[in-house]
Design an enzyme around this catalytic site. Sequence first.
Site, PDB file in Angstrom:
ATOM      1  N   SER A  23      95.977 115.673 -94.474  1.00 19.87           N
ATOM      2  CA  SER A  23      95.397 114.482 -95.101  1.00 19.87           C
ATOM      3  C   SER A  23      96.424 113.356 -95.154  1.00 19.87           C
ATOM      4  O   SER A  23      96.144 112.290 -95.695  1.00 19.87           O
ATOM      5  CB  SER A  23      94.912 114.820 -96.512  1.00 19.87           C
ATOM      6  OG  SER A  23      95.941 115.463 -97.241  1.00 19.87           O
ATOM      7  N   ASN A 110      97.195 121.197-106.764  1.00 19.57           N
ATOM      8  CA  ASN A 110      95.862 120.912-107.308  1.00 19.57           C
ATOM      9  C   ASN A 110      95.920 119.964-108.502  1.00 19.57           C
ATOM     10  O   ASN A 110      95.120 119.030-108.603  1.00 19.57           O
ATOM     11  CB  ASN A 110      95.176 122.217-107.714  1.00 19.57           C
ATOM     12  CG  ASN A 110      94.967 123.149-106.527  1.00 19.57           C
ATOM     13  OD1 ASN A 110      95.235 122.760-105.391  1.00 19.57           O
ATOM     14  ND2 ASN A 110      94.505 124.358-106.784  1.00 19.57           N
ATOM     15  N   HIS A 156      58.383  86.801-105.405  1.00 16.78           N
ATOM     16  CA  HIS A 156      57.778  87.267-104.131  1.00 16.78           C
ATOM     17  C   HIS A 156      58.228  86.409-102.952  1.00 16.78           C
ATOM     18  O   HIS A 156      57.507  86.273-101.969  1.00 16.78           O
ATOM     19  CB  HIS A 156      56.243  87.255-104.204  1.00 16.78           C
ATOM     20  CG  HIS A 156      55.696  87.887-105.439  1.00 16.78           C
ATOM     21  ND1 HIS A 156      55.341  89.221-105.517  1.00 16.78           N
ATOM     22  CD2 HIS A 156      55.473  87.374-106.679  1.00 16.78           C
ATOM     23  CE1 HIS A 156      54.903  89.496-106.732  1.00 16.78           C
ATOM     24  NE2 HIS A 156      54.980  88.394-107.462  1.00 16.78           N
ATOM     25  N   SER A 277      78.328  81.865 -81.600  1.00 13.14           N
ATOM     26  CA  SER A 277      77.761  82.835 -80.662  1.00 13.14           C
ATOM     27  C   SER A 277      78.473  82.702 -79.325  1.00 13.14           C
ATOM     28  O   SER A 277      78.860  81.610 -78.923  1.00 13.14           O
ATOM     29  CB  SER A 277      76.267  82.547 -80.491  1.00 13.14           C
ATOM     30  OG  SER A 277      75.824  83.006 -79.230  1.00 13.14           O
ATOM     31  N   LYS A 283      74.931  77.831 -82.147  1.00 10.76           N
ATOM     32  CA  LYS A 283      74.835  78.740 -83.283  1.00 10.76           C
ATOM     33  C   LYS A 283      75.967  78.616 -84.299  1.00 10.76           C
ATOM     34  O   LYS A 283      77.113  78.397 -83.946  1.00 10.76           O
ATOM     35  CB  LYS A 283      74.801  80.200 -82.791  1.00 10.76           C
ATOM     36  CG  LYS A 283      73.517  80.618 -82.118  1.00 10.76           C
ATOM     37  CD  LYS A 283      72.283  80.507 -83.014  1.00 10.76           C
ATOM     38  CE  LYS A 283      72.253  81.522 -84.139  1.00 10.76           C
ATOM     39  NZ  LYS A 283      71.993  82.887 -83.625  1.00 10.76           N
ATOM     40  N   ASN A 285      76.650  81.139 -87.481  1.00  7.77           N
ATOM     41  CA  ASN A 285      76.082  82.335 -88.108  1.00  7.77           C
ATOM     42  C   ASN A 285      76.760  82.700 -89.428  1.00  7.77           C
ATOM     43  O   ASN A 285      77.968  82.545 -89.563  1.00  7.77           O
ATOM     44  CB  ASN A 285      76.200  83.525 -87.143  1.00  7.77           C
ATOM     45  CG  ASN A 285      75.386  83.329 -85.886  1.00  7.77           C
ATOM     46  OD1 ASN A 285      74.320  82.709 -85.924  1.00  7.77           O
ATOM     47  ND2 ASN A 285      75.892  83.825 -84.772  1.00  7.77           N
ATOM     48  N   GLU A 290      76.332  88.612 -93.841  1.00 12.32           N
ATOM     49  CA  GLU A 290      75.714  89.762 -93.167  1.00 12.32           C
ATOM     50  C   GLU A 290      76.602  91.001 -93.260  1.00 12.32           C
ATOM     51  O   GLU A 290      76.132  92.115 -93.479  1.00 12.32           O
ATOM     52  CB  GLU A 290      75.457  89.425 -91.697  1.00 12.32           C
ATOM     53  CG  GLU A 290      74.386  88.357 -91.527  1.00 12.32           C
ATOM     54  CD  GLU A 290      74.352  87.825 -90.102  1.00 12.32           C
ATOM     55  OE1 GLU A 290      73.401  88.145 -89.395  1.00 12.32           O
ATOM     56  OE2 GLU A 290      75.279  87.100 -89.702  1.00 12.32           O
ATOM     57  N   LYS A 325      88.977 111.398-100.787  1.00 16.65           N
ATOM     58  CA  LYS A 325      89.878 110.262-100.611  1.00 16.65           C
ATOM     59  C   LYS A 325      89.388 109.166 -99.681  1.00 16.65           C
ATOM     60  O   LYS A 325      89.391 107.991-100.047  1.00 16.65           O
ATOM     61  CB  LYS A 325      91.246 110.752-100.139  1.00 16.65           C
ATOM     62  CG  LYS A 325      91.933 111.522-101.225  1.00 16.65           C
ATOM     63  CD  LYS A 325      93.238 112.097-100.819  1.00 16.65           C
ATOM     64  CE  LYS A 325      93.627 113.122-101.870  1.00 16.65           C
ATOM     65  NZ  LYS A 325      92.634 114.245-102.004  1.00 16.65           N
TER      66      LYS A 325
HETATM   67  N1  ARG Z   1      95.742 117.447 -99.971  1.00 13.40           N
HETATM   68  C1  ARG Z   1      95.098 118.183-100.981  1.00 13.40           C
HETATM   69  C2  ARG Z   1      93.939 117.391-101.577  1.00 13.40           C
HETATM   70  O1  ARG Z   1      93.857 116.262-101.337  1.00 13.40           O
HETATM   71  C3  ARG Z   1      96.077 118.507-102.060  1.00 13.40           C
HETATM   72  C4  ARG Z   1      95.755 119.715-102.805  1.00 13.40           C
HETATM   73  C5  ARG Z   1      95.805 120.880-101.920  1.00 13.40           C
HETATM   74  N2  ARG Z   1      95.790 122.110-102.639  1.00 13.40           N
HETATM   75  C6  ARG Z   1      95.714 123.275-102.002  1.00 13.40           C
HETATM   76  N3  ARG Z   1      95.806 124.322-102.729  1.00 13.40           N
HETATM   77  N4  ARG Z   1      95.555 123.340-100.703  1.00 13.40           N
HETATM   78  O2  ARG Z   1      93.095 117.888-102.278  1.00 13.40           O
END
Ligand code: ARG
Length: 470
Positions: A23, A110, A156, A277, A283, A285, A290, A325
């Site tokens: 990540s 965690n 309306h 355009s 044009k 726009n 949008e 995320k």
């Molecule tokens: N990158 C993980 C997340 O965003 C961090 C926590 C990962 N924990 C684990 N036990 N793999 O949730």
Amino acid sequence: MAKLWGGRFSKDTNALVDAFNASIDYDKRLYKEDIRGSIAHTHMLAHQHIISEEDGQKIVDGLKEILSEMEGGTFAFKTELEDIHMNVEAALTDKIGAPGARLHTARSRNDQVALDMHMYMKKAVTEVMELLIKFEEALLTVAAKHQKTLMPGYTHLQRAQPITFCHHMLAYFNMFLRDFRRMEGVWKGADMMPLGAGAVAGTTLPIDRFQVAEELHFDQVYGNSMDAVSDRDYILEFLSAASICMMHLSRMSEEMCLWSSTEFGFIEFDDAFATGSSMMPQKKNPDISELVRGKTGRVYGSLMGMLTTIKGLPLAYNKDLQEDKEGLFDTIDTLKFSLTVYRDMILTMTVNKERMAEAVHKDYSNATDLADYLVKKGMPFRNAHKVVGEAVAYGIRNHKFLAEISMDEYKKFSPLFEADLLEALKPENCVAARTSYGGPAPSQNKIQLEKGHEQVEAQKKVLENLVSKL
Ligand code: ARG
């Protein structure tokens, strides 16, 4: 590369698994929060004599060095190290050796990621609140300029009754005031400290979670370790509030698109806020409107995505939660960008007062006022509605607006009609007479504009207080 969790493994991780699991590409934006959280955790570990003062100091110094490398763009993030937490920890151990291995005492990723996300959310929400205030101020500025600019109010999408452009802008202003209040609620949801929950069941070590909360300015500490690591309500609350705010911007966008069309011709965007355009030379726009309308869809998507990701998760942490995320970060960026560009766009647009005035003068949108006129002369409203309805039908048949029908003709519809009806029909008088609280009369709008400024000032105080607690 050796994993920080590699002890029980006898093989290297498959390269695809590394890539799929990682990540870091997006959670590196949590680096400040991650390091600040780790520093607070280290202070607490040392204070509780879980690690020595000396090791604590080395860890803190090392973390600060890593922070400046990240800030200076010289830090090499590694995909094999999965996420921001392990990138920081591995770099720390590289830097300071043995003491670095003590940082993760009494902590799991965690509760660490939960802490980072809470801190990031609090910061992001204050940035959104600041932009909301700026946008509200822009709406007040535009509204104040157009207290006498007549336009039709629609129901309306049919012309209904005359209002002012000021009144229309103030309607939006009120929506964004509520968005601010919702964002304040998001802050409250995020202002709870999860660290110390460990992986799921706390720790046997004598930690002090309240010390960490105090150092990081959290008002509360999660009272249940399982809830602490699996709660994503505050993210859902933000995504909901952001969806509602984008919905407001999107409704406004729809009107901006309509108003800037030749058919309406009510507004024209500044050249710097419109696009052309590649094929049609004439044009101009309304791409910004949008795009904001379009981006509302992806913000809703992030909300739906997150609700769906969480709905079947058993307690407590599951890797599914890493999916919290990208949608959140994208929503923060989208909302902030939309609010910023919209502010400048409305401040620079030209309002075509003549076109708006024409739309109320060459129309029957003063019909309700004529009915009210008869009511004031003693006729029950339901009867007045019918009489004026007949006059409108007569006008349409004979190509006459209400102000063009003669007195003699009016008398056939009701003897209560007198010469003063012409005054009652003038759109500016129609609007001026709508003095009921919250109505479009300039006298009412003046009150609402003043109140609006007070509300914005009050929101500034709220924001200042939250920022001081970041
Ligand atoms: N990158 C993980 C997340 O965003 C961090 C926590 C990962 N924990 C684990 N036990 N793999 O949730």
